[in-house]
Design an enzyme around this catalytic site. Structure first.
Site, PDB file in Angstrom:
ATOM      1  N   LYS A  16      -2.072   7.983  -3.123  1.00  0.00           N
ATOM      2  CA  LYS A  16      -2.478   9.501  -3.233  1.00  0.00           C
ATOM      3  C   LYS A  16      -3.952   9.684  -3.414  1.00  0.00           C
ATOM      4  O   LYS A  16      -4.655   8.599  -3.513  1.00  0.00           O
ATOM      5  CB  LYS A  16      -1.681   9.951  -4.614  1.00  0.00           C
ATOM      6  CG  LYS A  16      -0.198   9.649  -4.723  1.00  0.00           C
ATOM      7  CD  LYS A  16       0.440  10.307  -3.523  1.00  0.00           C
ATOM      8  CE  LYS A  16       1.972   9.798  -3.406  1.00  0.00           C
ATOM      9  NZ  LYS A  16       2.424   8.624  -3.083  1.00  0.00           N
TER      10      LYS A  16
HETATM   11  C1  LIG Z   1       7.253  12.667  -2.375  1.00  0.00           C
HETATM   12  C2  LIG Z   1       7.065  11.628  -3.202  1.00  0.00           C
HETATM   13  N1  LIG Z   1       8.024  11.744  -4.338  1.00  0.00           N
HETATM   14  C3  LIG Z   1       7.873  10.699  -5.479  1.00  0.00           C
HETATM   15  C4  LIG Z   1       7.104   9.648  -5.128  1.00  0.00           C
HETATM   16  C5  LIG Z   1       7.188   8.565  -6.328  1.00  0.00           C
HETATM   17  O1  LIG Z   1       5.761   8.489  -6.768  1.00  0.00           O
HETATM   18  P1  LIG Z   1       5.206   7.212  -7.660  1.00  0.00           P
HETATM   19  O2  LIG Z   1       4.994   5.915  -6.881  1.00  0.00           O
HETATM   20  O3  LIG Z   1       4.210   7.606  -8.439  1.00  0.00           O
HETATM   21  O4  LIG Z   1       6.439   6.684  -8.670  1.00  0.00           O
HETATM   22  C6  LIG Z   1       6.239   9.464  -4.173  1.00  0.00           C
HETATM   23  C7  LIG Z   1       5.481   8.263  -3.833  1.00  0.00           C
HETATM   24  O5  LIG Z   1       5.079   7.952  -2.721  1.00  0.00           O
HETATM   25  C8  LIG Z   1       6.508  10.379  -3.265  1.00  0.00           C
HETATM   26  O6  LIG Z   1       5.745  10.411  -1.757  1.00  0.00           O
END
Ligand SMILES: Cc1ncc(COP(=O)(O)O)c(C=O)c1O
Length: 383
Positions: free
Chosen positions: A189
């Site tokens: 990110k």
């Molecule tokens: C659309 C979406 N939702 C949720 C997540 C989950 O994020 P995290 O890795 O911080 O748990 C991601 C991670 O890539 C994502 O792209």
């Protein structure tokens, strides 16, 4: 003439961290308080200010943020939650963690975001919430989704994992577009804390419930007990979780937040440079931005048209042979074994098309013009 293959592979993404982040993390190490504490509280205040939210609650990831948002929003076992299949698997996993059932809907082929008509058709007596995803940073159609949700008495939660700094109708994603928005600080990110997440909301009750659930539903936080001159005995009034962010992560996040606008500016500039140069390829569709939405270009995702001289997977291989790392576009959750079911057959045609024909090209803060030109030259050579 063929472009010269670079000595090192051009990565698809690279986090932008430097001496300021290093210093901030060292300061926390020396402070004697490394778990959730004053830096987390400060990061929450600054993050809320940045997105324009009343409350921000930091947690260990976007997955845990989404889990707690669903629980705080009252999603219960047996409920249905509408979401796109075209998303990272965490979108559906958090619904299952809450005991509910994900109901996948199709997307709009041009934006890759959920199609509001499909959302409306998927509503049943068991639907409790709509979990809308801002695909790779492009805001989903929140006005239409909110209108449908209010007509049917449903909760709206934004999976804003990729959408820090993106704008919808002139306001930053985070508020006041829905009930809660959940962000990710994973290294893919734009703003990273290594791992980490944030929930933003205008609702104090929801914020307080999430604050409790993230730390075992403890009535008094570790920091408050530690800072008290009295003996404090805490209580635990429900089953909670350990979804805390540490002060080490928050210190890094505070520095990243200060650098965010500059990082966004660079990404948007590189993205517009890609889109301008890729316009000569009739078979490659660049990402779109509408008058309502401002993209943050968390990823630069292009789609191969049916007249492409090569398949998406072959293109990825050819680029890798030339030292350019890419990724497939967004996955389709309904194709993964925990979610495979005959009921999705033929119901998600745009999702199937988009997941098979999209490619993420390299884009990162420190990418040079020469590196970007090299990627484009490789595409020219392959086509
Ligand atoms: C659309 C979406 N939702 C949720 C997540 C989950 O994020 P995290 O890795 O911080 O748990 C991601 C991670 O890539 C994502 O792209």
């Amino acid at each position: 003439m063929s472009p010269t293959v670079p000595a090192k592979i051009i990565p698809v993404a690279r986090p932008s961290v430097g001496p300021q982040e290093e210093q901030a993390v060292c300061d926390v190490l020396r402070s004697g308080w490394v778990s959730q504490g004053p830096r987390v509280a400060e990061f929450e205040r600054e993050f809320a200010k940045y997105v324009g939210a009343t409350h921000a609650v930091a947690v260990s990831s976007c997955t845990t943020a989404l889990h707690l948002a669903l629980l705080a929003g009252g999603v219960k076992p047996g409920d249905e939650v509408i979401c796109p299949s075209l998303s990272f698997i965490a979108t559906a996993n958090c619904i299952v963690h809450a005991g509910a059932c994900p109901v996948f809907v199709d997307v709009d082929r041009s934006t890759y975001n959920v199609d509001p008509n499909c959302v409306e058709r998927a509503i049943t007596a068991r639907t409790r919430a709509i979990l809308t995803v801002h695909q790779v940073g492009l805001p989903s159609p929140l006005a239409e989704i909110s209108e449908i949700a209010s007509r049917h008495g449903l909760l709206v939660i934004e999976d804003a994992a990729c959408a820090i700094g993106s704008q919808y109708q002139g306001r930053r994603v985070g508020l006041p577009h829905s009930s809660m928005a959940c962000f990710s600080f994973h290294p893919r990110k734009i703003l990273t804390t290594g791992e980490g997440g944030m929930v933003t909301t205008a609702d104090e009750e929801l914020a307080n419930r999430i604050r409790g659930l993230r730390q075992h539903a403890m009535s008094v936080s570790d920091l408050a007990r530690h800072s008290s001159s009295q003996v404090v005995i805490e209580s635990y009034d429900e089953v909670g979780y350990n979804y805390r962010m540490t002060d080490l992560q928050a210190a890094m996040g505070l520095v990243q937040l200060k650098r965010l606008d500059e990082m966004l500016g660079r990404r948007r500039w590189l993205a517009s440079r890609y889109s301008e140069r890729l316009s000569r390829f009739e078979w490659l569709v660049p990402p779109m931005e509408s008058s309502e939405c401002r993209h943050n270009f968390q990823s630069y995702m292009a789609r191969l048209e049916s007249n492409a001289p090569i398949t998406r997977d072959e293109l990825m291989k050819e680029l890798l042979n030339r030292g350019v790392s890419t990724r497939r576009g967004i996955m389709a959750i309904h194709r993964e074994s925990p979610y495979r079911d005959e009921k999705w057959n033929g119901r998600l045609p745009q999702t199937d098309l988009v997941t098979d024909t999209t490619i993420v090209l390299p884009l990162f803060h420190t990418m040079t013009e020469e590196e970007q030109d090299y990627v484009i030259e490789c595409l020219e050579q392959i086509s």
